[in-house]
Design a protein around this motif. Structure first.
Motif, PDB file in Angstrom:
ATOM      1  N   LEU A 264     -31.854 -36.156 -24.733  1.00 31.76           N
ATOM      2  CA  LEU A 264     -33.048 -35.346 -24.944  1.00 31.76           C
ATOM      3  C   LEU A 264     -34.288 -36.204 -24.840  1.00 31.76           C
ATOM      4  O   LEU A 264     -34.437 -37.182 -25.575  1.00 31.76           O
TER       5      LEU A 264
ATOM      6  N   PRO B 171     -28.073 -33.391 -29.142  1.00 35.03           N
ATOM      7  CA  PRO B 171     -28.127 -34.577 -28.279  1.00 35.03           C
ATOM      8  C   PRO B 171     -27.385 -35.775 -28.867  1.00 35.03           C
ATOM      9  O   PRO B 171     -27.379 -35.982 -30.087  1.00 35.03           O
TER      10      PRO B 171
ATOM     11  N   ALA C 218     -28.291 -38.278 -33.432  1.00 34.35           N
ATOM     12  CA  ALA C 218     -28.726 -38.828 -32.148  1.00 34.35           C
ATOM     13  C   ALA C 218     -29.109 -40.300 -32.270  1.00 34.35           C
ATOM     14  O   ALA C 218     -29.747 -40.709 -33.247  1.00 34.35           O
TER      15      ALA C 218
END
Length: 401
Positions: free
Chosen positions: A317, A338, A367
């Motif tokens: 992302l 993500p 993430a």
């Protein structure tokens, strides 16, 4: 003599209508010139006269004013600035000299990067059926790599993609003094052409260097959202595009840019944004290569995030709006999920980006976070199955805000 003048007006108006027909949807306003084309045609006037229908002076004036107004409206709501549009405008001015009329066009207000801007309000409706790109693009060969360069341009955005089908894409181009640096970076990789150029939205920290990119590299297709402003940076970009005779394609939800083999590039937003916040009009791009997916958010905020109904799940992302508190909402992150998050931001910037709220949400989702202010330019490589990361692979001179 009067009949000859009417024939000239009729033919000119008919020509204008034809230009509008072949320039849809950008020049839809020109289609209304079919009205004076018919009304001033001597043959059509004879036809009406035989049926005892009289064309009044008011009707004649209205027939000319209406297409002039619609032409102005269509021009004001489109970011396109091409030689054909200028030619059409000059023709419109010629026709308008017959009955005098006065048209007032509203102008946009300057915008400031990182804040809301007063600009022409344009509603972008989502397309029910995806608009698939029909142009011939080569399919990726077996084992070909996709490389995504998240370039360190300071407090701004710019991502260069080496696509696995040997084409290239550039999403945004940082600030004005990043232009030459970005061109040098791309040329050093062995490229002289950008096949797909995306201006996510007309803020200076995203399109500042794009006029230089357009001028110094060969450009294929350009995509921009249908939202304009009257800043010098934006106008400079339009002039550069016009000087090369390039056409602007509207970036909106449902548009497909590339669909070949296992490579697919789609525009997910804007959907139906209204208002004056240019950030919310950001073109959101999703690149799918086999099992790997990359999502580029521009400066899209929570309003745009809520409107996206398409599948946004992605491995990587590019965090929206440099990690501001108004982007990367928890509900949106729950959809994206993500594995990696990249924040493009300048060290010590005055906006407080990235915010602790955004960083906390990204950490809670699990993430791995990369930041250009700490890691420099970051390169992700995908073979369609696995992703590798190379920090500080190369550098773009950083701009302190």
């Amino acid at each position: 003599m009067k009949k000859a003048g009417l024939w000239i007006i009729s033919v000119l108006c008919g020509f204008m209508a034809l230009i509008g027909l072949f320039s849809l949807p950008a020049s839809w306003g020109l289609l209304f010139f079919i009205i004076p084309a018919l009304l001033f045609n001597p043959k059509f006037q004879d036809f009406l006269s035989n049926r005892k229908f009289e064309i009044t002076k008011t009707m004649a004036i209205a027939a000319v004013v209406l297409p002039l107004v619609t032409t102005m409206v269509s021009a004001a709501t489109s970011p396109q600035s091409t030689s054909s549009t200028q030619f059409a405008s000059s023709m419109a001015a010629t026709v308008s000299s017959t009955p005098s009329s006065s048209i007032t066009a509203s102008s946009d207000s300057p915008s400031t990067a990182g804040s809301s801007s007063n600009a022409t309000t344009t509603s972008l409706a989502s397309s029910a059926v995806p608009q698939v790109n029909r142009s011939s693009s080569p399919a990726p060969s077996s084992g070909a790599k996709l490389k995504v360069h998240y370039m360190d341009v300071g407090q701004g955005d710019s991502e260069f993609l080496e696509l696995p089908n040997k084409q290239t894409m550039l999403i945004d181009a940082g600030n004005s003094d990043n232009g030459t640096q970005i061109v040098s970076y791309i040329k050093a990789l062995g490229y002289n052409k950008i096949d797909y150029l995306i201006a996510t939205h007309p803020h200076a920290d995203h399109i500042g260097g794009m006029a230089t990119v357009v001028s110094k590299l060969n450009i294929g297709k350009i995509y921009m959202p249908k939202k304009s402003t009257n800043t010098k940076t934006y106008e400079k970009l339009l002039v550069a595009i016009q000087n090369k005779g390039l056409k602007i394609h509207t970036a909106k939800a449902g548009v497909n840019i590339v669909k070949v083999g296992n490579l697919n590039i789609d525009i997910m937003a804007p959907v139906y944004i209204t208002g004056d916040d240019l950030n919310e009009y950001s073109a959101v791009i999703k690149v799918t290569y086999g099992n790997n997916k990359f999502l580029f958010m521009g400066d899209a905020g929570e309003e745009s995030e809520r409107q996206i109904t398409a599948d946004v799940k992605a491995d990587v992302l590019k965090v929206g709006h440099h990690g501001s508190k108004t982007s990367t909402s928890q509900s949106f992150l729950n959809k994206v999920k993500p594995k990696y998050a990249v924040i493009e931001v300048g060290a010590g910037n005055s906006y407080g980006h990235p915010t602790s709220a955004a960083l906390t949400r990204l950490q809670n989702i699990g993430a791995t976070i990369y930041r250009t202010d700490k890691d420099g330019t970051i390169v992700f490589t995908s073979d369609s199955k696995t992703i590798t990361v190379n920090k500080k692979a190369s550098s773009i001179k950083q701009n302190a805000p």
